[in-house]
Enzyme design. Sequence first.
Site, PDB file in Angstrom:
ATOM      1  N   ALA A 290       1.009   5.097  -3.134  1.00  0.00           N
ATOM      2  CA  ALA A 290       0.472   5.482  -4.439  1.00  0.00           C
ATOM      3  C   ALA A 290       1.477   6.346  -5.188  1.00  0.00           C
ATOM      4  CB  ALA A 290      -0.852   6.216  -4.272  1.00  0.00           C
ATOM      5  N   ASP A 291       2.086   7.306  -4.488  1.00  0.00           N
ATOM      6  CA  ASP A 291       3.123   8.135  -5.104  1.00  0.00           C
ATOM      7  C   ASP A 291       4.293   7.285  -5.596  1.00  0.00           C
ATOM      8  OD1 ASP A 291       1.870  10.574  -4.696  1.00  0.00           O
ATOM      9  OD2 ASP A 291       2.870  10.957  -2.790  1.00  0.00           O
ATOM     10  N   LEU A 292       4.770   6.410  -4.732  1.00  0.00           N
ATOM     11  CA  LEU A 292       5.963   5.636  -5.059  1.00  0.00           C
ATOM     12  C   LEU A 292       5.710   4.659  -6.203  1.00  0.00           C
ATOM     13  CD1 LEU A 292       7.276   4.899  -1.450  1.00  0.00           C
ATOM     14  CD2 LEU A 292       7.936   6.748  -2.998  1.00  0.00           C
TER      15      LEU A 292
END
Length: 403
Positions: A176-178
Amino acid sequence: MAGAWTGADARAGKPLARIKVIDLTLARAGPTAVRHLADWGADVIRIEPPAADAGSDPTGATRHGSDFQNLHRNKRAITLNLKSEEGLALFMKLAAEADVIVENMRSSVKARLGVDYESVRKVNPGIVYGSISGFGQDGPYATRGGVDQIAQGMGGLMSITGLPGQGPVRVGIPIADLCAGGYLAMGIMMALFDREATGQGRWVTTSLLEAMVAMLDFQGSRWTMDGTVPQQAGNDHPTGIPTGVFPTSDGNINIAASGQRLWERFAHAAGLEALIADPRFVDGKSRSANRVGLNALIAEKTRLQTSAHWVDALMEVGVPCGPINSIDQTFADPQVQHLGLSKSVTHPEIGAINIVASPLQMTGTDREIASAAPDRGQHTDDVLGALGLGADEIAGLRARNVI
């Protein structure tokens, strides 16, 4: 620690060399967005609080560790106390000359500090201001803090990851961050492109939740269009059958033989020709209904030979397949080495290190790492000197804990 930026020459000729970015990000999603820009030549100035006010890194990374070095390469770093009047004034001087600002603060925090989009565009109407949050800048969850695994769960990913009946499983990377970082970098580039025509900046936002739902892709549209709630399929592709992990005499391999043509090629190459006309497997719908039995028959055959045997045999007839590598095997793979996905850079204190390269390649330039991740405040004197501050002024700011 002051010091000239060793990556200045390496930026020359890169596509974003004329872009100046102010980096206010923490954790991973925001720094990932900035890293995309920095890797392609943007002059990134990372702002961190003075050491006396600094907390621990939200990722748990140490500054000279592999995670921090990989995440913050190609950037300059200064310290600046945004809570002080003098620090905010210096920030606004930097913002007035910048093209992009990237942040991932909660809305109330950036507004309280006075570094929000509305405040910045008063001094720079052309600013492209990029924001990442957990759940969006407004709405019922806007004030919640968001981290990768929470977004994986709320965005539906954990419900379709893992073996059937296993219960929810997180993906082994902070996906999700990436993804949010990648989406924001793309949005920033679109806004910069638009600014060339309009002269006006934009506020570009995304969130971990938005990125995660978007990344559901066909699994999401199975619900939005068909009303199907996807379930865990383990190592099997949820709709393309047979595609999955199969045992060999020395390990496991992935085989992707979905679609009638690939299925028939595979069956011939594996000595399973009799299955082609078998009513249980005669078409995609039948193979889907009888997936378990088909996989068992394939496994009986594949476990008789080595992984290398099957990769060679199936590649020869155009059926996609491949080994299942550990991380060290991945970086030892000849194609990965040919693509140059590990790059070396020298850090002034820890020496030569290898970090993961950008996945993009572009004619006329390279993706060499310009500089290692900076130490806290390493370029403060250089950056403030370029704003016209003298050595005595900088020393005074440091004494007052402004920098």
